[in-house]
Design a protein around this motif. Structure first.
Motif, PDB file in Angstrom:
ATOM      1  N   MET A   1       0.839  -1.175   0.000  1.00  0.00           N
ATOM      2  CA  MET A   1       0.000   0.000   0.000  1.00  0.00           C
ATOM      3  C   MET A   1       0.886   1.240   0.000  1.00  0.00           C
ATOM      4  O   MET A   1       2.092   1.140   0.116  1.00  0.00           O
ATOM      5  N   PHE A   2       0.288   2.408  -0.134  1.00  0.00           N
ATOM      6  CA  PHE A   2       1.032   3.651  -0.316  1.00  0.00           C
ATOM      7  C   PHE A   2       1.604   4.221   0.960  1.00  0.00           C
ATOM      8  O   PHE A   2       1.050   4.064   2.033  1.00  0.00           O
ATOM      9  N   GLU A   3       2.684   4.935   0.770  1.00  0.00           N
ATOM     10  CA  GLU A   3       3.168   5.856   1.777  1.00  0.00           C
ATOM     11  C   GLU A   3       2.997   7.238   1.173  1.00  0.00           C
ATOM     12  O   GLU A   3       3.167   7.433  -0.033  1.00  0.00           O
TER      13      GLU A   3
ATOM     14  N   ASN B   1      -4.661   5.155   3.975  1.00  0.00           N
ATOM     15  CA  ASN B   1      -5.055   4.616   5.277  1.00  0.00           C
ATOM     16  C   ASN B   1      -6.056   3.474   5.161  1.00  0.00           C
ATOM     17  O   ASN B   1      -6.864   3.245   6.065  1.00  0.00           O
ATOM     18  N   ALA B   2      -5.972   2.750   4.051  1.00  0.00           N
ATOM     19  CA  ALA B   2      -6.884   1.619   3.844  1.00  0.00           C
ATOM     20  C   ALA B   2      -6.718   0.592   4.960  1.00  0.00           C
ATOM     21  O   ALA B   2      -5.627   0.372   5.473  1.00  0.00           O
ATOM     22  N   GLN B   3      -7.829  -0.020   5.324  1.00  0.00           N
ATOM     23  CA  GLN B   3      -7.826  -0.998   6.406  1.00  0.00           C
ATOM     24  C   GLN B   3      -7.359  -2.377   5.951  1.00  0.00           C
ATOM     25  O   GLN B   3      -6.999  -3.215   6.767  1.00  0.00           O
ATOM     26  N   SER B   4      -7.384  -2.591   4.639  1.00  0.00           N
ATOM     27  CA  SER B   4      -6.983  -3.888   4.088  1.00  0.00           C
ATOM     28  C   SER B   4      -6.622  -3.689   2.621  1.00  0.00           C
ATOM     29  O   SER B   4      -6.871  -2.623   2.049  1.00  0.00           O
ATOM     30  N   ARG B   5      -6.075  -4.722   2.009  1.00  0.00           N
ATOM     31  CA  ARG B   5      -5.764  -4.649   0.576  1.00  0.00           C
ATOM     32  C   ARG B   5      -7.052  -4.476  -0.233  1.00  0.00           C
ATOM     33  O   ARG B   5      -7.099  -3.736  -1.201  1.00  0.00           O
ATOM     34  N   LEU B   6      -8.109  -5.140   0.194  1.00  0.00           N
ATOM     35  CA  LEU B   6      -9.402  -5.004  -0.486  1.00  0.00           C
ATOM     36  C   LEU B   6      -9.911  -3.564  -0.412  1.00  0.00           C
ATOM     37  O   LEU B   6     -10.400  -3.015  -1.405  1.00  0.00           O
ATOM     38  N   ASP B   7      -9.791  -2.935   0.758  1.00  0.00           N
ATOM     39  CA  ASP B   7     -10.183  -1.542   0.932  1.00  0.00           C
ATOM     40  C   ASP B   7      -9.314  -0.634   0.063  1.00  0.00           C
ATOM     41  O   ASP B   7      -9.805   0.316  -0.554  1.00  0.00           O
TER      42      ASP B   7
ATOM     43  N   VAL C   1      -7.776  -1.416  -2.786  1.00  0.00           N
ATOM     44  CA  VAL C   1      -8.207  -1.581  -4.177  1.00  0.00           C
ATOM     45  C   VAL C   1      -9.537  -0.873  -4.407  1.00  0.00           C
ATOM     46  O   VAL C   1      -9.733  -0.226  -5.445  1.00  0.00           O
ATOM     47  N   SER C   2     -10.428  -0.947  -3.444  1.00  0.00           N
ATOM     48  CA  SER C   2     -11.730  -0.295  -3.562  1.00  0.00           C
ATOM     49  C   SER C   2     -11.587   1.225  -3.694  1.00  0.00           C
ATOM     50  O   SER C   2     -12.209   1.841  -4.569  1.00  0.00           O
TER      51      SER C   2
ATOM     52  N   THR D   1      -1.744  -4.620 -10.044  1.00  0.00           N
ATOM     53  CA  THR D   1      -0.669  -5.170  -9.199  1.00  0.00           C
ATOM     54  C   THR D   1      -1.192  -5.546  -7.819  1.00  0.00           C
ATOM     55  O   THR D   1      -0.879  -6.627  -7.303  1.00  0.00           O
ATOM     56  N   ALA D   2      -1.990  -4.674  -7.238  1.00  0.00           N
ATOM     57  CA  ALA D   2      -2.527  -4.939  -5.889  1.00  0.00           C
ATOM     58  C   ALA D   2      -3.426  -6.173  -5.882  1.00  0.00           C
ATOM     59  O   ALA D   2      -3.413  -6.956  -4.928  1.00  0.00           O
ATOM     60  N   LYS D   3      -4.177  -6.373  -6.939  1.00  0.00           N
ATOM     61  CA  LYS D   3      -5.055  -7.556  -7.025  1.00  0.00           C
ATOM     62  C   LYS D   3      -4.259  -8.849  -7.174  1.00  0.00           C
ATOM     63  O   LYS D   3      -4.701  -9.900  -6.732  1.00  0.00           O
ATOM     64  N   GLN D   4      -3.100  -8.761  -7.795  1.00  0.00           N
ATOM     65  CA  GLN D   4      -2.269  -9.951  -8.022  1.00  0.00           C
ATOM     66  C   GLN D   4      -1.493 -10.372  -6.780  1.00  0.00           C
ATOM     67  O   GLN D   4      -1.084 -11.515  -6.667  1.00  0.00           O
ATOM     68  N   GLN D   5      -1.310  -9.455  -5.864  1.00  0.00           N
ATOM     69  CA  GLN D   5      -0.533  -9.761  -4.648  1.00  0.00           C
ATOM     70  C   GLN D   5      -1.348 -10.485  -3.614  1.00  0.00           C
ATOM     71  O   GLN D   5      -2.493 -10.395  -3.484  1.00  0.00           O
TER      72      GLN D   5
END
Length: 119
Positions: free
Chosen positions: A1-3, A56-62, A64-65, A115-119
């Motif tokens: 995720m981002f910094e 500040n996403a709570q998860s990878r799914l968040d 991507v959303s 990329t995020a979906k593939q990880q």
């Protein structure tokens, strides 16, 4: 995720939002048009807001959303830019420059999401 620090998509979306705001002001003041340009303002500034939310996403799914919402807003921004150009509120030069920047954001977001979906 981002910094937040030194992140190219965050910085590009912020600069794009500033250009959108200035474009909106220009259309409003010089062309006296507020309906279409307000739509451009809303979606064009929303791109960066959603990208910043993804930090500040709570998860990878968040994550991507949030980026998927930013992508949708970028696509909508291209739509409003096209309409404003076709109705002669934006000249060719301004349209091309703004549209190129928007398409660049779409490409960046698409690659990040993939990329995020593939990880």
């Amino acid at each position: 995720m981002f910094e937040r620090k030194d992140n190219i998509v965050i910085e590009k979306s912020r600069k794009f939002a500033i250009r959108i705001i200035k474009c909106y002001q220009y259309i409003l003041e010089s062309k006296n048009e507020s309906v279409l340009s307000k739509q451009l303002l809303r979606c064009g500034t929303s791109i960066g807001a959603n990208i910043r939310e993804s930090v500040n996403a709570q998860s990878r799914l968040d994550f991507v959303s949030k980026l998927s919402i930013a992508l949708k807003e970028a696509d909508e921004t291209c739509y409003w830019l096209d309409l404003l150009h076709e109705t002669e509120y934006l000249d060719d030069r301004l349209f091309q420059s703004m549209n190129d920047d928007c398409i660049e954001l779409i490409k960046l977001l698409t690659a990040i999401i993939k990329t995020a979906k593939q990880q």
